[in-house]
Design a protein around this motif. Sequence first.
Motif, short mmCIF file in Angstrom:
data_model
loop_
_atom_site.label_atom_id
_atom_site.label_comp_id
_atom_site.label_asym_id
_atom_site.label_seq_id
_atom_site.Cartn_x
_atom_site.Cartn_y
_atom_site.Cartn_z
N VAL A 7 0.93 -1.46 0.51
CA VAL A 7 0.31 0.34 0.48
C VAL A 7 0.73 1.34 0.34
N GLU A 8 1.90 1.32 0.66
CA GLU A 8 3.04 2.43 1.06
C GLU A 8 3.62 2.39 -0.68
N LYS A 9 3.96 1.31 -1.24
CA LYS A 9 4.60 1.53 -2.40
C LYS A 9 3.39 2.39 -3.68
N GLY A 10 2.46 2.08 -3.40
CA GLY A 10 1.37 2.53 -4.10
C GLY A 10 0.90 0.91 -4.96
N ILE A 11 0.99 -0.24 -4.80
CA ILE A 11 0.99 -1.07 -5.96
C ILE A 11 -0.03 -1.72 -5.27
N ILE A 12 -1.01 -1.69 -3.73
CA ILE A 12 -1.96 -2.31 -3.46
C ILE A 12 -2.67 -0.50 -3.20
N ALA A 13 -4.27 -0.75 -3.56
CA ALA A 13 -4.53 0.00 -2.69
C ALA A 13 -5.92 -0.01 -2.43
N TYR A 14 -6.87 0.20 -1.09
CA TYR A 14 -8.26 -0.01 -0.71
C TYR A 14 -8.88 0.63 -0.33
N ASP A 15 -10.40 0.49 -0.03
CA ASP A 15 -10.76 1.00 0.56
C ASP A 15 -12.06 0.68 1.24
N LEU A 16 -12.00 0.65 2.74
CA LEU A 16 -13.33 0.42 3.49
C LEU A 16 -14.54 0.44 3.20
N VAL A 17 -16.09 -0.05 2.53
CA VAL A 17 -17.02 0.71 2.93
C VAL A 17 -18.46 0.23 3.78
N ASN A 18 -18.58 1.22 5.30
CA ASN A 18 -18.98 0.53 5.88
C ASN A 18 -20.64 0.89 5.34
N ILE A 19 -20.64 -0.56 5.53
CA ILE A 19 -22.66 -0.52 4.78
C ILE A 19 -23.96 0.11 5.43
N ARG A 20 -23.31 -0.32 7.13
CA ARG A 20 -24.57 0.72 7.90
C ARG A 20 -24.39 2.45 7.62
N ASP A 21 -23.39 2.90 6.55
CA ASP A 21 -23.33 4.41 6.44
C ASP A 21 -24.70 4.24 5.60
N PHE A 22 -25.04 3.63 5.25
CA PHE A 22 -26.08 3.46 3.45
C PHE A 22 -27.71 3.42 3.96
N ALA A 23 -27.81 3.07 5.56
CA ALA A 23 -28.66 1.70 6.04
C ALA A 23 -29.68 4.08 6.38
N PHE A 24 -31.38 3.49 6.43
CA PHE A 24 -32.31 4.79 5.70
C PHE A 24 -32.59 5.13 6.88
N ASP A 25 -32.39 4.21 8.67
CA ASP A 25 -33.17 5.04 10.06
C ASP A 25 -31.91 5.22 11.17
N LYS A 26 -32.11 5.63 11.88
CA LYS A 26 -31.36 6.32 12.33
C LYS A 26 -30.54 5.40 13.28
N HIS A 27 -31.12 4.43 13.69
CA HIS A 27 -30.54 3.55 13.59
C HIS A 27 -29.82 2.18 13.25
N LYS A 28 -29.87 2.71 12.15
CA LYS A 28 -28.60 2.56 10.52
C LYS A 28 -29.17 0.74 11.20
N THR A 29 -29.92 0.42 10.96
CA THR A 29 -30.98 -0.94 10.54
C THR A 29 -29.82 -1.64 9.14
N CYS A 30 -28.85 -2.36 8.91
CA CYS A 30 -28.80 -3.28 7.99
C CYS A 30 -29.87 -4.90 8.00
N ASP A 31 -30.51 -5.04 8.31
CA ASP A 31 -30.63 -6.78 8.91
C ASP A 31 -32.32 -6.65 9.14
N ASP A 32 -32.82 -7.92 8.70
CA ASP A 32 -34.09 -7.88 8.37
C ASP A 32 -34.27 -9.81 8.66
N LYS A 33 -35.85 -10.51 9.05
CA LYS A 33 -35.77 -11.64 8.86
C LYS A 33 -36.22 -12.03 7.64
#
Length: 256
Positions: free
Chosen positions: A26-52
């Motif tokens: 990563v430091e050499k620029g050979i590899i790059a990465y991005d970590l995306v939190n799915i909870r950031d795209f939830a609709f409600d204030k509780h950041k709900t991402c799962d259901d029955k």
Amino acid sequence: MKFTVLTLFPEIPRAFFEASIMAKAVEKGIIAYDLVNIRDFAFDKHKTCDDKPYGGGAGQLLMAEPLGRALESVKAYKKHVIYVTPSGKPFTQKKAQELSQKEEIVLVCGRYEGIDQRIIDLYVDDELSIGDYVMSSGELAATVIVDSVYRLVENVITPESLDEESYSDGLLEYPQYTHPALYNGLEVPQVLTSGNHEEIRKWRLKKRLQKTLANRPDLIVSARMQGLLTTEAEQMIEELTGQVSLKRTRRKNRRK
């Protein structure tokens, strides 16, 4: 090459990207990465991402809407998307080599009972399994895939280190030794300190065959079907299997 990981727990893969050889890549620029939190795209204030799941059954599923929005945010439709799941195709060294040629890979980490099938239908290119077992963490499975792939990217590690690894040519790797020459009453095989490179090559090939026959005989069958075994290797296999049969006969005679 870039890895984008969609996850509910970005702290799990982050530790991997920030350590050891990966951190240097990563430091050499050979590899790059991005970590995306799915909870950031939830609709409600509780950041709900799962259901029955519809139709009943135990457990929870990751909902389509937050995960779909997360995938759209990284333009997943332009990239190679992998969903890691126990019900996927087996992940192999051959697949790792194939993926190492991609410019960017997006990995979807499931949790609970998995993800909504519509996400798979709309976005996923590969469903991959790292083994015939079930884990609670899609993050760990995704990290296994990343680790197997990035090390094959040019300039991450020296090419010589990859030449005779397990699975590189259908066989498992030979035993390795380093200092000290004598440890707990066990000596390093003399051939490895002889300086005779041809004898060392033969010893290593024989040990690779011996280990593969003992631990993964199916790989020998596959290597034969692909024409990967030389005449020398076949002769060694005949010698090794004859030795095994002889040992078994001697053991039976001793028992009598």
